[in-house]
Every structure is written in C-alpha cells, then in structure tokens.
Design an enzyme around this catalytic site. Structure first.
Site, short mmCIF file in Angstrom:
data_model
loop_
_atom_site.label_atom_id
_atom_site.label_comp_id
_atom_site.label_asym_id
_atom_site.label_seq_id
_atom_site.Cartn_x
_atom_site.Cartn_y
_atom_site.Cartn_z
N ILE A 67 -19.14 -19.93 -6.90
CA ILE A 67 -18.08 -21.46 -6.09
C ILE A 67 -17.70 -21.29 -6.58
O ILE A 67 -16.77 -21.60 -7.60
CB ILE A 67 -19.39 -22.69 -5.88
N GLU A 118 -6.94 -17.37 5.16
CA GLU A 118 -7.67 -16.81 3.69
C GLU A 118 -8.03 -15.50 3.46
O GLU A 118 -7.11 -15.31 2.59
CB GLU A 118 -9.90 -17.25 3.58
N GLN A 126 7.21 15.42 -13.83
CA GLN A 126 7.37 15.43 -11.98
C GLN A 126 6.36 14.40 -11.75
O GLN A 126 6.57 13.62 -10.79
CB GLN A 126 7.85 16.51 -10.81
#
Length: 376
Positions: free
Chosen positions: A153, A237, A274
C-alpha cells in the site's frame, strides 16, 4: 508560467536538493505536501467545489511531465500524489449524491496538504484480481466491522486514512465496497514498512484489520458498488503510470545525452561514436512514441471516449520504452551509471515497478484482447 513550468520550478526548488536524503529516509516529509498544496499542485485535476484547482487529465499530465523533466523520480511522484488514487471515488460519489461529508472530512484537508490518504486494494493473496478481494466488512448497526489484510500500500505508513476495498456482499465483483478507515482506529495497524527494489522514497505498508469498527458513514457511495468505483479510475491510473514511464525515460535520455557529450574516451567525446548516436536516437524514438500515444489516449478519455483497452496499450508502450531507455542510460554511463545515488541508477530501479503496478502487463494484455475482440 503554465502548469508544466510551475511543476518544473517547484521540483528544482523544493525537491531536487533533498531527494537523495528522502530516498535514504524511505519516505517524504509531510511538509512537502503542504508546500505542494500551497503551490496549487495537489489540487490539479480536482474540481474547485471540493477544494481542488480544477483542470482535467491533460492538465495533470502537463504537471507531471514538467516535474519529471526537472528530475522528479517515479517514487516521489507516487508518494506525493497518492491522493490521486485515494480520493477520486470519494469525490465522484460525493458530487453525484450531494452528500459531501466524506469530501469535507477527507478530500479538502488532503488537497490542502494537511492529510495524507492512500488506497487499500492489493492483498497478500492477490493483486490484479480485484474481484477476488477477501477483506470483509460486516454491518453491525451504525458501523462496519472489518477484518483482513492489505499489502504493497503506497503511502500506507504515513496515511491518515486508507480508502479500503472490502467485501460486503456476495463473491465476485458485485460484492465489493469502499470504506474509509482512519489511522488510529482500534484494530487497524501498520504491520510493517516494506523495503523495495526501487521507489525508495515512497513508503509502502502492510496493513492489518482486526475487528476494526468503522462508522457506516464512512462508506463511499453505495454498498456493493465498490468494484465499479475502482474500475472507473483504472484508465486515469494507467495513463498516469504511462506518464511516469515516459517521464523518467525522457529525463534519463537527457542526462545520458549530456553525459555522452561531456565524457571523453580514446581522445574524443563519447557522443562522437556512431553506435552511441544511434542508441540515443532509438532512445528518443521510443520516448516520443510513448509520449505521443499516451497523450492522445488521455485526450480521447477527456473527450468522453471509451479508451479502456487503449489505456492498457499506452501503459505497456510507455513501460517498454522506459525499460529500454533506462537500461541504455545505465549502459552508456558505464560504471558511473551503476553507482547507487546517481540519477540514472534511481530511474533504472524505479522503472522496474511500472509494468507491475496498476495492473500487470500480462493481465492488461489479456483485458485488451477481450475488449478488442481478439479472443475468438
């Protein structure tokens, strides 16, 4: 300044000088909530009639993007804005019914930075299977008696109240309710604070409910309608977690590009290679795709479209991007990227939770398949 700039400035001034310490402490100070409320940040996306600043999902996305761009971590954002999952059910039902008791007692003080709320859904026996919740609430006169446990939680050790999912009726989705349980209620305890791989500054709790008597007035909305209330907020959410993902990925990219400009190897800047250039381009491509898609899904949601499946896809797209980008960020930083306390190391740890939280990637892929008609 616009909301993005306000969020970025707040992050640079109030957060970044202290974030390392809060990571070590395992929690945010309550004073940060007060400061964020004073700045008008906590109320973004909440109606003015409940003490918010107004705005919608686009505004909260802009705010979060600004904060991530300035260096806020995913863990910090989860802890500072936990009310984004703890309050919406209370707000929507309060406005719909005209019963503002819970709004006055919990929403207004939280948006003012005076209280901290959290959402208690996940249990030791299951997470994504919300319909299988076992924590019970039995009606006893003017009270409910709650028994059960919650785990993982967010903000649970600091919370003044937990909007708790409980079973008040039959098995399955139709027997769930939401009840606000206040800290200090007899029988309601924080069993322990959980240590995690990432999100270090976001406290996480294991909660226990043993014959916890809660006033029936703390019921959110209607009895046995809790699953609907929870599901109603899933889109927001999941888009928010997508913003977390591409937000920290974008920040990691900028840090890495600068590191490659500054770092010299074999007599030249790292960025002159590169293979490094191509890696940075690919990092940028994935961040931009994730940002563009998530913002488009957010726009469609604000317009009233049903985007449940698309929110699942946006979250996965952003999480995949974050996973790739933070890994390459650590790689290009070399040994420095592996050191505890460096920012890219923090984002690397924090990113791992995002494909799990808010519905695991595998569960959301299964849901999207059903919604898109790909199951037969």
């Amino acid at each position: 300044m616009n909301i993005r700039e306000v969020g970025a400035e707040f992050t640079r001034r109030e957060i970044m000088p202290h974030l390392d310490q809060w990571e070590d402490d395992g929690r945010l100070p309550r004073e940060l909530h007060l400061a964020a409320a004073k700045q008008g940040l906590l109320g973004v996306g909440f109606p003015e009639e409940v003490g918010g600043q107004g705005g919608d999902l686009i505004d909260t996305t802009d705010l979060q993007e600004g904060m991530f761009e300035a260096g806020a971590s995913s863990g910090l954002m989860s802890a500072l804005f936990t009310h984004g999952i703890a309050l919406p059910h209370i707000v929507s039902t309060g406005l719909a019914t005209g019963n503002t008791d819970l709004v006055d007692r919990f929403v207004r003080p939280t948006l003012a930075g005076e209280m901290i709320g959290s959402l208690g859904v996940t249990e030791p026996g299951g997470g994504s299977d919300v319909a299988g919740i076992r924590t019970t609430a039995r009606r006893d006169g003017d009270h409910y008696v709650i028994n059960g446990a919650k785990t993982y939680i967010t903000s649970g050790t600091r919370a003044d109240f937990v909007t708790t999912a409980v079973r008040t009726g039959e098995a399955g989705a139709h027997g769930l309710s939401l009840i606000v349980v206040e800290a200090g209620t007899p029988g309601f305890t924080v069993d322990r604070s959980l240590r995690k791989m990432g999100w270090h500054c976001s406290d996480t709790a294991e909660l226990s409910y043993v014959d916890v008597r809660v006033p029936a007035a703390n019921l959110v909305g209607e009895e046995n309608a809790g699953f609907y209330y929870i599901a109603e907020q899933f889109v927001v959410e999941r888009i928010a977690l997508a913003v977390h993902a591409y937000g920290i990925a974008g920040r990691a990219l900028e840090l890495t590009a600068q590191w490659c400009r500054d770092r010299e190897t074999f007599g030249k800047p790292l960025i002159r290679n590169q293979t490094v250039q191509h890696t940075l381009v690919e990092m940028r491509r994935q961040v931009e795709v994730a940002r563009t898609y998530a913002r488009e899904v957010a726009r469609r949601h604000v317009a009233g479209e049903n985007v449940i499946a698309e929110a699942c896809l946006a979250k996965q797209t952003a999480c995949d991007a974050a996973t790739y980008v933070v890994d390459k960020a650590v790689q290009l930083h070399g040994g420095a990227g592996y050191m505890h306390g460096t920012e890219v190391e923090r984002h690397y740890r924090d990113a791992r939770l995002l494909p799990i939280g808010g519905g695991a990637t595998e569960v959301l892929a299964d849901l999207a398949a059903k919604l898109l008609g790909y199951t037969r």
